[in-house]
Enzyme design. Structure first.
Site, PDB file in Angstrom:
ATOM      1  N   LYS A  11       0.733  -1.399  -0.002  1.00  0.00           N
ATOM      2  CA  LYS A  11       0.097  -0.009  -0.097  1.00  0.00           C
ATOM      3  C   LYS A  11       0.860   1.328  -0.196  1.00  0.00           C
ATOM      4  O   LYS A  11       2.161   1.338   0.271  1.00  0.00           O
ATOM      5  CB  LYS A  11      -0.818  -0.057   1.380  1.00  0.00           C
ATOM      6  CG  LYS A  11      -0.304   0.030   2.693  1.00  0.00           C
ATOM      7  CD  LYS A  11       0.501   0.982   2.932  1.00  0.00           C
ATOM      8  CE  LYS A  11       1.273   1.037   4.274  1.00  0.00           C
ATOM      9  NZ  LYS A  11       2.720   1.650   4.239  1.00  0.00           N
ATOM     10  N   GLY A 141      10.546  -3.676   4.254  1.00  0.00           N
ATOM     11  CA  GLY A 141      10.941  -2.495   5.055  1.00  0.00           C
ATOM     12  C   GLY A 141      11.030  -1.025   4.498  1.00  0.00           C
ATOM     13  O   GLY A 141      11.776  -0.370   5.000  1.00  0.00           O
ATOM     14  N   ASP A 206      -2.642  -0.562   7.418  1.00  0.00           N
ATOM     15  CA  ASP A 206      -1.744  -1.329   6.393  1.00  0.00           C
ATOM     16  C   ASP A 206      -2.565  -2.513   5.951  1.00  0.00           C
ATOM     17  O   ASP A 206      -2.925  -2.907   4.740  1.00  0.00           O
ATOM     18  CB  ASP A 206      -0.618  -1.661   6.774  1.00  0.00           C
ATOM     19  CG  ASP A 206       0.439  -0.287   6.875  1.00  0.00           C
ATOM     20  OD1 ASP A 206       1.386  -0.492   7.282  1.00  0.00           O
ATOM     21  OD2 ASP A 206      -0.193   0.840   6.769  1.00  0.00           O
TER      22      ASP A 206
HETATM   23  N1  LIG Z   1       8.785 -10.952   1.796  1.00  0.00           N
HETATM   24  C1  LIG Z   1       8.761 -11.045   2.934  1.00  0.00           C
HETATM   25  N2  LIG Z   1       9.123 -12.313   3.587  1.00  0.00           N
HETATM   26  C2  LIG Z   1       9.436 -12.179   4.829  1.00  0.00           C
HETATM   27  N3  LIG Z   1       9.331 -11.390   5.838  1.00  0.00           N
HETATM   28  C3  LIG Z   1       8.776 -10.108   5.447  1.00  0.00           C
HETATM   29  C4  LIG Z   1       8.583  -9.972   3.827  1.00  0.00           C
HETATM   30  N4  LIG Z   1       8.170  -8.597   3.659  1.00  0.00           N
HETATM   31  C5  LIG Z   1       8.107  -8.222   4.769  1.00  0.00           C
HETATM   32  N5  LIG Z   1       8.516  -9.039   5.855  1.00  0.00           N
HETATM   33  C6  LIG Z   1       8.517  -8.765   7.223  1.00  0.00           C
HETATM   34  O1  LIG Z   1       8.053  -7.245   7.559  1.00  0.00           O
HETATM   35  C7  LIG Z   1       9.260  -6.726   7.964  1.00  0.00           C
HETATM   36  C8  LIG Z   1       9.092  -5.123   7.376  1.00  0.00           C
HETATM   37  O2  LIG Z   1       8.044  -4.587   8.234  1.00  0.00           O
HETATM   38  P1  LIG Z   1       8.192  -2.981   8.445  1.00  0.00           P
HETATM   39  O3  LIG Z   1       6.683  -2.770   9.135  1.00  0.00           O
HETATM   40  O4  LIG Z   1       9.131  -2.724   9.199  1.00  0.00           O
HETATM   41  O5  LIG Z   1       8.183  -2.282   7.076  1.00  0.00           O
HETATM   42  P2  LIG Z   1       7.373  -2.292   6.012  1.00  0.00           P
HETATM   43  O6  LIG Z   1       5.662  -3.009   6.274  1.00  0.00           O
HETATM   44  O7  LIG Z   1       7.626  -2.414   4.632  1.00  0.00           O
HETATM   45  O8  LIG Z   1       6.818  -0.529   5.805  1.00  0.00           O
HETATM   46  P3  LIG Z   1       5.461  -0.002   6.586  1.00  0.00           P
HETATM   47  O9  LIG Z   1       5.164  -0.454   7.754  1.00  0.00           O
HETATM   48  O10 LIG Z   1       5.972   1.594   6.814  1.00  0.00           O
HETATM   49  O11 LIG Z   1       4.680   0.232   5.530  1.00  0.00           O
HETATM   50  C9  LIG Z   1      10.523  -7.370   7.718  1.00  0.00           C
HETATM   51  O12 LIG Z   1      11.609  -7.207   8.707  1.00  0.00           O
HETATM   52  C10 LIG Z   1       9.981  -8.757   7.802  1.00  0.00           C
HETATM   53  O13 LIG Z   1       9.883  -9.278   8.938  1.00  0.00           O
HETATM   54  C1  LIG Z   2       3.580   4.561  10.568  1.00  0.00           C
HETATM   55  C2  LIG Z   2       2.166   4.055  10.046  1.00  0.00           C
HETATM   56  O1  LIG Z   2       1.111   4.890  10.571  1.00  0.00           O
HETATM   57  C3  LIG Z   2       2.042   3.620   8.998  1.00  0.00           C
HETATM   58  C4  LIG Z   2       3.094   2.474   8.504  1.00  0.00           C
HETATM   59  O2  LIG Z   2       2.924   2.117   7.221  1.00  0.00           O
HETATM   60  C5  LIG Z   2       1.826   2.922  11.377  1.00  0.00           C
HETATM   61  C6  LIG Z   2       0.380   2.378  11.412  1.00  0.00           C
HETATM   62  O3  LIG Z   2      -0.549   3.141  11.211  1.00  0.00           O
HETATM   63  O4  LIG Z   2       0.478   1.209  11.665  1.00  0.00           O
HETATM   64 MG   LIG Z   3       4.716  -2.320   8.158  1.00  0.00          MG
END
Ligand SMILES: Nc1ncnc2c1ncn2[C@@H]1O[C@H](COP(=O)(O)OP(=O)(O)OP(=O)(O)O)[C@@H](O)[C@H]1O
Ligand SMILES: C[C@@](O)(CCO)CC(=O)[O-]
Ligand SMILES: [Mg+2]
Length: 428
Positions: A11, A141, A206
Site C-alpha cells: 500500500k 521495510g 496497512d
Molecule cells: N517478503 C517477505 N518475507 C519475509 N518477511 C517479510 C517480507 N516482507 C516483509 N517481511 C517482514 O516485515 C518486516 C518489515 O516490516 P516493516 O513494518 O518494518 O516495514 P514495511 O511494512 O515494509 O513498511 P511500513 O510498515 O512503513 O509500510 C520485515 O522485517 C520482515 O520481518
Molecule cells: C506509521 C504508520 O502510520 C503506517 C506504517 O505504514 C503505522 C500504522 O499506522 O500502523
Molecule cells: Mg509494516
C-alpha cells in the site's frame, strides 16, 4: 487442502501516516506490488516448513513441538471461531518463545513469531504439516506495507487451513456485496494480530488495505471491541503517482516508538501536530470525494503533510534529497509514505507533466542511487489461486515449491505468478 497460493497487495499511505496510530483518519491505497505465499502439503505430515527467501529465512518445527495443550486455555473462541484480542496474549507469546530460540536475527525472530502466533491460534494439532514459502515484489521495510501484506497472506492461508474460511469465489471483476465481507473481515482482524507481532502498535490501516484492496479512508477506534471505520474511496484513479525508494532500511516499530517518545516529552506540541494531520486528512478526503479533483489543493496538502512528518522527526536526509530533486523539477508535490526514516516517498504528479519531464526526473533520481517505481493505485485485495483452476502443465510449473523459492528477483516473481495468470485468481 491441496496446494494453493494466497496473495495480498502492498500500500501507499497518501495522507495520515503516524497520526493513524493515534486514532486520526488516514487515506491509503493498494498497490500492484504484492506478496505471494505458496502453501503445499508436506510429505512428512508432522513437520511445518517455513521458507522466506526474501529475508534468507528457513525454519522447521514439528507440529507436536507446539505446546497445544498449554496454549488451549489462552486461545479464545467466538461462535467456534478463534477470537482476536486487543493485544497479543502474553501467555501465548511466552509459550511460543521456546520455539524461537534458534532465531538469531531479530528479522527472523519477528517473522517466525508472527507465523507461530497466527498458526497456534488458527490451526491445531490436527492440521497436517505444510510447506509455506513467501515471495514479494514489494521492497521490504520500505514503507509500502510489506509486513502487512505478509501478515494478510499468513492470516488468509492459516484461516483456510484451519477451516475457518472457505476459498473465495469472486473473480477480479466481480462485484463484492457486503454479506461477502465476513470472511475478508476475519482475515483483516487476524492480520492485525500479525501486524502487532511486526510492529507492536499498528493502526490497522496497512493490513486493512492489504486485505480489502482499493483505496480507503481509515480510522482506528480505540477501546475494546470498537471496530475501526473503513470508507471506500472511488475517485483515486485520477491520481498519478511517482514512487521512489531511498533504499535506506528502517524499522516501522522503531519509528512509531520514536513518535510516542516525542508525544510523551512534548504532549501539547505533538498533539497539536497530530490534530493538524487529522484536519488535513479530512480536507483531502473531501477533495478526493468530489467529482472534479482539485489537484492543486491536494498537492498543497501533500506538502503540508510532509512538513508535519518532518516535525514529528520521521523524515531522513535521503527523503529530503528526493523531495528537493522532485520539487526543483516541479513534478508536483512529494512526501514520505509509510513510517518514514528512509524507505519510500510518493510524488503526486501535476496533471500537465510531460513524459520527458518525468523520465528526466526518474533518471536524476536513479543516478543518485534511488529506485523509482511506476505502479497503479487501487489494486485488488487478498486473493487465492487454487491448483484446480490451472491446466495440468500450468500446475506443474506454477506450483513447484523449489522453483518458486528460487525465483531470483521481483521481475521473475511477477512474471511467474503475477501478471501471467491474473484471470485465474479468486478474491475474498
Ligand atoms: N517478503 C517477505 N518475507 C519475509 N518477511 C517479510 C517480507 N516482507 C516483509 N517481511 C517482514 O516485515 C518486516 C518489515 O516490516 P516493516 O513494518 O518494518 O516495514 P514495511 O511494512 O515494509 O513498511 P511500513 O510498515 O512503513 O509500510 C520485515 O522485517 C520482515 O520481518
Ligand atoms: C506509521 C504508520 O502510520 C503506517 C506504517 O505504514 C503505522 C500504522 O499506522 O500502523
Ligand atoms: Mg509494516
Amino acid at each position: 487442502m491441496p496446494e494453493f497460493y494466497v496473495s495480498a497487495p502492498g500500500k501507499v499511505i497518501l495522507f495520515g501516516e503516524h497520526s493513524a496510530v493515534y486514532g486520526k483518519p488516514a487515506i491509503a491505497a493498494a498497490l500492484s506490488l504484492r506478496a505471494y505465499l505458496l502453501v503445499k502439503p508436506n510429505v512428512n505430515t508432522d513437520e511445518i516448513v517455513l521458507e522466506f527467501p526474501d529475508i534468507d529465512l528457513k525454519q522447521k518445527w514439528k507440529v507436536q513441538d507446539i505446546p497445544w495443550e498449554s496454549l488451549a486455555q489462552y486461545i479464545r473462541h467466538n461462535n467456534d471461531a478463534p477470537a482476536t484480542s486487543d493485544e497479543l496474549v502474553p501467555e501465548i507469546m511466552d509459550l511460543l518463545s521456546d520455539l524461537l530460540t534458534d532465531c538469531n536475527l531479530s528479522l527472523h525472530y519477528i517473522a517466525c513469531r508472527c507465523f507461530l502466533y497466527l498458526y497456534s491460534n488458527l490451526c491445531s494439532e490436527n492440521v497436517a504439516g505444510h510447506h509455506f514459502c513467501i515471495r514479494s515484489t514489494l521492497p521490504i521495510g520500505a514503507g509500502l506495507g510489506s509486513s502487512a501484506s505478509t501478515a494478510v497472506c499468513l492470516a488468509a492461508a492459516l484461516s483456510a487451513l484451519g477451516g475457518h474460511i472457505k476459498a473465495p469465489v469472486h473473480k477480479a471483476d466481480d462485484k463484492v456485496t457486503l454479506k461477502d465481507m465476513k470472511e475478508s473481515d476475519f482475515i483483516d482482524a487476524w492480520s492485525l494480530m500479525g501486524e502487532k507481532c511486526f510492529h507492536g502498535n499498528p493502526s490497522g490501516i496497512d493490513n486493512a488495505v492489504a486485505t480489502h484492496g482499493g483505496a480507503v479512508l481509515y480510522q482506528r477506534m480505540t477501546g475494546p471491541g470498537n471496530p475501526s471505520v473503513r470508507t471506500n474511496i472511488r475517485n483515486f484513479s485520477a491520481i498519478k503517482l511517482l514512487l521512489c525508494n531511498s533504499k535506506v532500511p528502517r524499522s516501522t516499530a522503531e519509528l512509531v516508538a520514536s513518535v510516542a517518545t516525542q508525544n510523551r516529552k512534548f504532549p501539547k506540541v505533538s498533539n497539536a501536530m497530530l490534530d493538524a494531520m487529522d484536519h488535513l486528512v479530512t480536507d483531502a478526503y473531501l477533495i478526493m470525494s468530489t467529482p472534479f479533483l482539485d489537484r492543486s489543493a491536494l498537492l498543497e496538502l501533500v506538502n503540508i503533510n510532509h512538513g508535519l512528518l518532518v516535525a514529528l522527526g520521521v523524515s531522513h536526509p535521503s527523503l529530503e534529497s528526493i523531495k528537493l530533486i522532485s520539487d526543483t523539477q516541479k513534478l508536483g508535490a512529494t512526501k514520505l509514505t509509510g513510517a518514514g526514516g528512509g524507505g519510500c516517498t510518493i510524488t503526486l504528479l501535476r496533471d500537465d507533466i510531460s513524459d520527458e519531464e518525468l523520465n528526466n526526473a526518474k533518471l536524476e533520481l536513479e543516478n543518485r542511487g534511488f529506485e523509482t517505481f511506476s505502479t497503479m493505485l487501487g489494486g485488488k485485495g487478498v486473493g487465492m489461486l487454487l491448483a484446480q483452476d490451472l491446466s495440468a502443465d500450468q500446475r506443474e510449473s506454477k506450483f513447484s515449491f523449489e522453483s518458486f523459492a528460487a525465483l531470483p528477483n521481483r521481475e521473475e516473481i511477477e512474471l511467474s505468478i503475477g501478471a501471467s495468470i491474473l484471470e485465474q485468481w479468486r478474491y475474498w
